[in-house]
Motif scaffolding. Sequence first.
Motif, short mmCIF file in Angstrom:
data_model
loop_
_atom_site.label_atom_id
_atom_site.label_comp_id
_atom_site.label_asym_id
_atom_site.label_seq_id
_atom_site.Cartn_x
_atom_site.Cartn_y
_atom_site.Cartn_z
N LEU A 182 0.83 -1.20 0.00
CA LEU A 182 0.00 0.00 0.00
C LEU A 182 0.87 1.26 0.00
CD1 LEU A 182 -2.80 -1.06 2.49
CD2 LEU A 182 -3.19 -0.18 0.17
N ALA A 183 1.93 1.21 0.81
CA ALA A 183 2.80 2.38 0.90
C ALA A 183 3.47 2.65 -0.46
CB ALA A 183 3.85 2.16 1.98
N GLU A 184 3.78 1.58 -1.17
CA GLU A 184 4.40 1.78 -2.48
C GLU A 184 3.47 2.52 -3.44
OE1 GLU A 184 6.65 -1.71 -3.79
OE2 GLU A 184 6.29 -0.99 -5.84
N TYR A 185 2.16 2.32 -3.24
CA TYR A 185 1.19 3.09 -4.04
C TYR A 185 0.92 4.46 -3.44
CZ TYR A 185 -0.37 -1.48 -5.88
OH TYR A 185 -0.47 -2.70 -6.45
N THR A 230 -2.78 -11.07 -14.23
CA THR A 230 -1.95 -10.83 -15.43
C THR A 230 -2.22 -9.48 -16.10
OG1 THR A 230 -3.54 -12.09 -16.78
CG2 THR A 230 -1.62 -13.27 -15.98
N LEU A 231 -3.44 -9.01 -16.05
CA LEU A 231 -3.73 -7.77 -16.79
C LEU A 231 -3.00 -6.54 -16.22
CD1 LEU A 231 -5.06 -6.11 -18.98
CD2 LEU A 231 -7.22 -6.21 -17.74
N PRO A 232 -3.12 -6.25 -14.91
CA PRO A 232 -2.43 -5.04 -14.43
C PRO A 232 -0.93 -5.10 -14.64
CG PRO A 232 -3.94 -5.91 -12.76
CD PRO A 232 -3.86 -6.93 -13.83
N ARG A 233 -0.33 -6.23 -14.39
CA ARG A 233 1.12 -6.31 -14.54
C ARG A 233 1.54 -6.14 -16.00
NH1 ARG A 233 3.57 -8.72 -9.57
NH2 ARG A 233 1.77 -9.24 -8.30
N SER A 234 0.77 -6.69 -16.92
CA SER A 234 1.12 -6.55 -18.33
C SER A 234 0.85 -5.15 -18.83
CB SER A 234 0.28 -7.50 -19.20
OG SER A 234 0.52 -8.82 -18.84
N SER A 235 -0.12 -4.51 -18.22
CA SER A 235 -0.61 -3.25 -18.75
C SER A 235 0.14 -2.07 -18.16
CB SER A 235 -2.10 -3.18 -18.44
OG SER A 235 -2.64 -2.01 -18.96
N THR A 236 -0.08 -1.79 -16.90
CA THR A 236 0.56 -0.63 -16.28
C THR A 236 1.75 -1.03 -15.44
OG1 THR A 236 -1.05 -0.80 -14.51
CG2 THR A 236 -1.51 0.79 -16.23
N ALA A 237 2.10 -2.30 -15.45
CA ALA A 237 3.25 -2.79 -14.69
C ALA A 237 3.05 -2.62 -13.19
CB ALA A 237 4.53 -2.10 -15.13
N GLU A 238 1.79 -2.63 -12.76
CA GLU A 238 1.50 -2.55 -11.33
C GLU A 238 1.04 -3.92 -10.84
OE1 GLU A 238 -0.45 1.79 -10.73
OE2 GLU A 238 -1.35 0.55 -12.28
N ARG A 239 1.19 -4.14 -9.54
CA ARG A 239 0.67 -5.39 -8.99
C ARG A 239 -0.85 -5.41 -9.14
NH1 ARG A 239 4.38 -3.80 -4.91
NH2 ARG A 239 6.32 -4.89 -5.35
N MET A 240 -1.42 -4.22 -9.00
CA MET A 240 -2.86 -4.09 -9.23
C MET A 240 -3.12 -2.64 -9.64
SD MET A 240 -5.51 -6.07 -9.19
CE MET A 240 -5.56 -7.36 -7.94
N ASN A 241 -4.05 -2.44 -10.53
CA ASN A 241 -4.42 -1.08 -10.92
C ASN A 241 -5.19 -0.44 -9.76
OD1 ASN A 241 -6.12 -3.30 -11.93
ND2 ASN A 241 -7.61 -1.65 -12.04
N PRO A 242 -5.16 0.89 -9.66
CA PRO A 242 -5.81 1.52 -8.50
C PRO A 242 -7.27 1.12 -8.29
CG PRO A 242 -4.36 3.09 -9.54
CD PRO A 242 -4.36 1.86 -10.42
N SER A 274 -6.49 -0.09 -4.92
CA SER A 274 -5.07 -0.32 -4.67
C SER A 274 -4.38 1.04 -4.71
CB SER A 274 -4.48 -1.26 -5.73
OG SER A 274 -5.27 -2.43 -5.84
N GLY A 275 -4.33 1.68 -3.58
CA GLY A 275 -3.75 3.02 -3.51
C GLY A 275 -4.74 4.06 -3.94
N PRO A 276 -4.36 5.33 -3.79
CA PRO A 276 -5.27 6.40 -4.19
C PRO A 276 -5.40 6.47 -5.71
CG PRO A 276 -3.17 7.31 -3.48
CD PRO A 276 -3.10 5.83 -3.25
N SER A 277 -6.44 7.16 -6.14
CA SER A 277 -6.63 7.44 -7.57
C SER A 277 -5.31 7.95 -8.15
CB SER A 277 -7.71 8.51 -7.68
OG SER A 277 -7.60 9.22 -8.88
N ALA A 278 -4.97 7.50 -9.34
CA ALA A 278 -3.69 7.90 -9.93
C ALA A 278 -3.78 7.91 -11.43
CB ALA A 278 -2.58 6.95 -9.48
N THR A 279 -2.95 8.73 -12.05
CA THR A 279 -2.85 8.70 -13.51
C THR A 279 -1.40 8.78 -13.90
OG1 THR A 279 -3.53 9.71 -15.58
CG2 THR A 279 -3.02 11.21 -13.78
N SER A 280 -1.07 8.19 -15.02
CA SER A 280 0.28 8.33 -15.58
C SER A 280 0.15 8.79 -17.02
CB SER A 280 1.03 7.01 -15.50
OG SER A 280 1.14 6.58 -14.17
N ASP A 281 -0.93 9.49 -17.30
CA ASP A 281 -1.22 9.81 -18.69
C ASP A 281 -0.36 10.93 -19.27
OD1 ASP A 281 -3.01 7.85 -19.12
OD2 ASP A 281 -4.79 9.07 -18.79
#
Lengths: 208, 492
Positions: A46-49, B268-280, A178-185
């Motif tokens: 969680l902290a990582e996010y 598999t989807l989040p890791r392949s997509s945004t390289a996160e363990r899970m998308n937010p 999984s963590g707060p709302s975020a974007t990398s767009d």
Amino acid sequence: MSSKDRILARIRRAASGPDSAVPRDYLRVHGARTPAESADLLAANLAEYRAKVHRTDEDGIALLLMRLLAERGSQTVLVPPALPPHWLAAADPVRIHDRAASTPAELDAVESVVTGCALAIAETGTIVLDAGPDQGRRRITLIPDHHICVVRVPEQLVDSVPQALERLDPTRPLTWISGPSATSDIELDRVEGVHGPRTLEVILLGAQ
Amino acid sequence: MTGTYLGMPAFPAFPEAAGEAVRDEVLRANLRHATHTIRDKRARAVAELEDWDRLRAAGKAIKDHTLRHLDCYLLQLEESVTAAGGTVHWAADADEANRIVTDLVRATGEREVVKVKSMATQEIGLNEALEAAGIAAYETDLAELIVQLGHDRPSHILVPAIHRNRGEIRDIFRSEMGSWGRPAPEGLGDDPRELAEAARLHLREKFLRAEVAVSGANFMVAETGTMVVFESEGNGRMCLTLPETLISVVGIEKVVPTFRDLEVFLQTLPRSSTAERMNPYTTMWTGTAAGDGPSAFHLVLLDNGRTDTLADETGRQALRCIRCSACLNVCPVYERAGGHAYGSVYPGPIGAILSPQLRGTGSEIDATLPYASTLCGACYEVCPVAIDIPEVLVHLRERVAQGGPVTREGIRVTLRPAHGHTAERAAMRAARLLLDRPGALRAGERLLARARRLAPRRLPGPGRAWTDTRALPAIPAESFRDWWTRERGTSQ
Ligand code: SF4
């Protein structure tokens, strides 16, 4: 012929060849952990996010919540119908209840929300809400900018995604966070908070 | 034959479009930065799971099994969604899907809808159809907003505005936001934080008043009727939970049999997509829930060329795609050409095999897409559902060059071979694009043994047109580049 019949007929003509059995030899869980280790892993992920993680027990939660809301300067806090009353016993902010008639614009004026959860997943750093009475409607954890979520450990903590799905009821609305709302767009720079809460704080309750 | 509409009108063939993109230095720099960043992160995220190969095999098998019995699972899905309070509609093509959605919006009396990013609705050109009916459709994903305000097209599955840098985005926000709603704040700078805040304010007023939302879905569960949307920003949650009416347009290939099957794709989807363990954020909903979220839910099941793709035994594997975009980020051709060059909403390696199957290879862009690759195989290696993209590319090249049986709108027809010179021209130009600028290709370029096995007597790839009329010396152990250099006598 209706489109439904047409599509189904096309599928029946097209789908041919051997069937494939689904191999289920992937892992149910990655590694063996004690409950304390699972809690640590959840906290680390969680902290990582960039979620903020706190730990306390039943005796300490009221003071902790009071402190977190005060630090934030929140004057109002959304409260799900069955949040344990003693959790907010020490907190000052005005409690706001989400009524069916409340408009999103009204909820937008509320600064914080405090909820429980259905479960949390250590390996991925995820909390899952199922709209239970201590969590409320989906919108209350979405509109305010500050979400404090309480996870009871070890009861509500699982290690892995497969273990989580086993325990969830798909007929309830489910929100995985999984963590707060975020974007990398924008040039792939991570920015917290576009539309959902920009600050997520997770309290591990029982993990002293 | 009308041809399947994929959201974009006639576009120049891939080589022309790509040639233009390659000359755009800013675009290339943006793309290079983006694809390399994501690809490195992805590799780390995947390496974390020791059972990755088994998850990948399971994902592939779940999809293959579902496609094999797609009729049953769709019927089961319809039943579950209906039982949970939703309404299911079936759309054979883009026009029908657009008509259904337009009528549903009209019936609410609303003149605007908020949208969460959906490739299916881009594919059918829904925004344009709604606009023609006097309904404004607002994209709410930050990148989609940038694209929409910029009167532009998406260029990447996951990061649709990957081709724009922060300065360009600031300029677009400053000049365009005002005419769509809340204007950009005075003196808006180009810091991503500031830009995201401007988007938050601009869109929030729309979310809070929206009565109708349109979405796609990443998965639909036949057994339970559960719909699943993965996202990061919360705009998905806004659209999926605040409005009174929710309309989801979803390709029929997105169904999976059981709720448990999600355990594979959630890994598999989040890791392949945004390289996160899970998308937010991931939202799962089943029909309608009393007092929580939309009181009306409509699911539009979209064919639009998918059953035709299913009829092709080699090509059907493209329907396994979960739109993670990993294949784009490793593709040397995508990195140089950019997403727009592919002339459809599906860019990169997956676009090169999906678009010509959904639309047929009748147009010039679709005839050249199968050549938009070096067959280096990197896309196959990263694909979380193990789609053998090079195999399908070779297969489609064969179809373009030699013709043969295909299914269009459910009917078996025989394609005539492309005129020799058409295929040759396409191949030549694609090759020139790739070979004129060797830098990015050198590392990954190799002809796969797999590809050679499939076409033992002919060269796969741009060389095919010539090998039809020349004897090819034994199976080449050399790369296409080496072959080209030798055959054409050009040096790098
Ligand atoms: S083809 Fe595979 S790698 Fe490419 S987007 Fe689809 S699932 Fe991802």
